[in-house]
Write an enzyme that holds these catalytic residues in place. Structure first.
Site, mmCIF file in Angstrom:
data_model
loop_
_atom_site.group_PDB
_atom_site.id
_atom_site.type_symbol
_atom_site.label_atom_id
_atom_site.label_comp_id
_atom_site.label_asym_id
_atom_site.label_seq_id
_atom_site.Cartn_x
_atom_site.Cartn_y
_atom_site.Cartn_z
ATOM 1 N N HIS A 197 14.887 -80.828 -68.526
ATOM 2 C CA HIS A 197 13.516 -81.345 -68.443
ATOM 3 C C HIS A 197 12.852 -81.443 -69.823
ATOM 4 O O HIS A 197 11.780 -82.038 -69.938
ATOM 5 C CB HIS A 197 12.652 -80.452 -67.553
ATOM 6 C CG HIS A 197 13.070 -80.440 -66.114
ATOM 7 N ND1 HIS A 197 13.225 -81.596 -65.377
ATOM 8 C CD2 HIS A 197 13.365 -79.412 -65.279
ATOM 9 C CE1 HIS A 197 13.601 -81.283 -64.150
ATOM 10 N NE2 HIS A 197 13.711 -79.965 -64.064
ATOM 11 N N ASP A 240 21.874 -81.535 -60.928
ATOM 12 C CA ASP A 240 20.775 -80.648 -60.549
ATOM 13 C C ASP A 240 19.901 -81.361 -59.514
ATOM 14 O O ASP A 240 19.792 -82.594 -59.525
ATOM 15 C CB ASP A 240 19.946 -80.314 -61.787
ATOM 16 C CG ASP A 240 18.915 -79.226 -61.557
ATOM 17 O OD1 ASP A 240 19.170 -78.068 -61.928
ATOM 18 O OD2 ASP A 240 17.843 -79.531 -60.995
ATOM 19 N N HIS A 261 16.790 -81.470 -59.323
ATOM 20 C CA HIS A 261 15.630 -82.070 -59.981
ATOM 21 C C HIS A 261 16.101 -83.116 -60.998
ATOM 22 O O HIS A 261 17.095 -82.910 -61.695
ATOM 23 C CB HIS A 261 14.800 -80.999 -60.696
ATOM 24 C CG HIS A 261 14.345 -79.897 -59.797
ATOM 25 N ND1 HIS A 261 15.059 -78.718 -59.652
ATOM 26 C CD2 HIS A 261 13.267 -79.795 -58.988
ATOM 27 C CE1 HIS A 261 14.433 -77.930 -58.791
ATOM 28 N NE2 HIS A 261 13.348 -78.560 -58.371
ATOM 29 N N ASP A 305 20.860 -75.792 -57.527
ATOM 30 C CA ASP A 305 19.760 -75.788 -56.573
ATOM 31 C C ASP A 305 19.914 -76.893 -55.530
ATOM 32 O O ASP A 305 19.048 -77.060 -54.679
ATOM 33 C CB ASP A 305 18.402 -75.896 -57.276
ATOM 34 C CG ASP A 305 18.416 -76.801 -58.488
ATOM 35 O OD1 ASP A 305 19.399 -77.553 -58.667
ATOM 36 O OD2 ASP A 305 17.459 -76.753 -59.268
#
Length: 372
Positions: free
Chosen positions: A161, A198, A200, A286
């Protein structure tokens, strides 16, 4: 005749360094801004009006400890361990601006909140982040240098990120981007494929390589408005990099069959077209059903690993490096990493199936004889 590999037939290097445990943001320390509690309340939609929420920083040292504890109890044959050097300013500056790095360095030894996305630092965080980026570099150097067929960098804080000028989503330095840039600038890898699985979207990695003609970014993630809300399918890069960003936003509930289909039917032809010299994976865990974001199983992670490993064998002389990103349920994080390492070391991934099918079959086998 095709030879069936067993665990241990392929050598794997895991990069781990205890200095990354020194990143210890604590949501209960005095520097916590009051707006955070109200922000969390707003996210929860007022379901707990009148209740004081206790919020703990989810990206904590226990994530790495859970992984290393499991690997100590259940070692994977063929896996050996190395430590890392902290990434230098020159290495970090390939993807982050000088002004951003100076701002982060100024936080060394301090505790502070960096943004409303809950990204924070403690006294040891800057040193830990340098080592995390250095671990990703070490993983790339190991596979490009031929010391191992594959490598896995156990990095924290995570990185995907973080953009060129901003810390976000628990991330300070973009570890996988630093590793990719190092491979190109110092190791002679002209074309790098980054696969981000991931849950996200890797918005920071996307932004860094948005216009690059030499990096393909392939990202499967839960679609907006799920955090960070980016990664629409229409986002394909720009300029010289147009077409080299491939976003696959997924609906909630996707599991093994959906992800394997995406990898087999989209990633494989994309990689065949791009012909990378090196494959990197932003490996978040995740997506596992225990993290409550998507519905992947351990077998699913094994299957995805086998696919990228096949691509690395086909295009890159096996050069495959994985960099840890998210994963906040400790059991699924640790077991997911171990599953990936088993496949990297030569193991055959288990068959994938829809969630609950095996368990239901066992229940049917238990009960059905009573009615025959």
């Amino acid at each position: 005749m095709e030879v069936s590999l067993v665990i241990g037939d392929r050598d794997v290097i895991v990069i781990h360094d205890d200095r990354m445990l020194d990143h210890r943001p604590n949501a209960e320390e005095p520097f916590l801004p009051g707006r955070l509690a109200s922000r969390v309340q707003a996210i929860l939609g007022g379901l707990f009006d009148g209740v004081v929420l206790k919020w703990s920083y989810p990206e904590h040292p226990g994530r790495l400890s859970a992984i290393t504890d499991l690997l100590t109890r259940e070692p994977v044959p063929g896996v050996r361990y190395e430590t890392a050097r902290g990434a230098s300013q020159e290495q970090l500056a390939r993807v982050h601006t000088t002004s951003y790095l100076e701002d982060i360095y100024a936080l060394r030894g301090k505790q502070a909140w960096l943004d409303v996305d809950t990204t924070a630092v403690s006294s040891g965080s800057v040193d830990a982040a340098e080592v995390a980026a250095g671990a990703a570099i070490a993983a790339v150097e190991a596979v490009v240098g031929g010391r191992a067929r594959s490598a896995f960098a156990l990095c924290r804080p995570p990185g995907h990120h973080a953009g060129s000028v901003r810390a976000r989503g628990f991330c300070l330095f973009n570890n996988v981007a630093v590793a990719a840039a190092h491979a190109q600038a110092a190791l002679g890898c002209e074309r790098v494929l980054i696969v981000d699985w991931d849950v996200h979207h890797g918005n920071g990695t996307q932004d860094i390589f948005w216009a690059s003609p030499d990096v393909m970014f392939f990202d499967t993630h839960r679609g907006a408005p799920f955090y960070p809300g980016s990664g629409n399918k229409e986002d394909i890069g720009a300029g010289l990099g147009e077409g080299l960003t491939v976003n696959v936003p997924l609906p909630a509930g996707c599991g093994d069959l959906a992800l394997v289909k995406v990898f087999r039917e989209l990633l494989v032809p994309a990689a065949d077209w791009f012909k990378p010299n090196l494959i990197l994976v932003s490996a978040g865990f995740d997506m596992h059903r225990l993290d409550l974001c998507l519905n992947l199983s351990y077998s699913g992670f094994g299957a995805l690993t086998a696919i990228v490993q096949e691509l690395a064998d086909k295009h890159c002389d096996g050069r495959l490096a994985m960099v840890l990103e998210g994963g906040y349920h400790l059991e699924s994080l640790a077991r997911g990493v171990r599953t990936v390492l088993e496949v990297l070391a030569g193991g055959t991934p288990s068959m994938t199936e829809e969630p609950g099918v095996r368990e239901v079959a066992e229940l049917i086998a238990f009960h059905k004889p009573a009615f025959l």
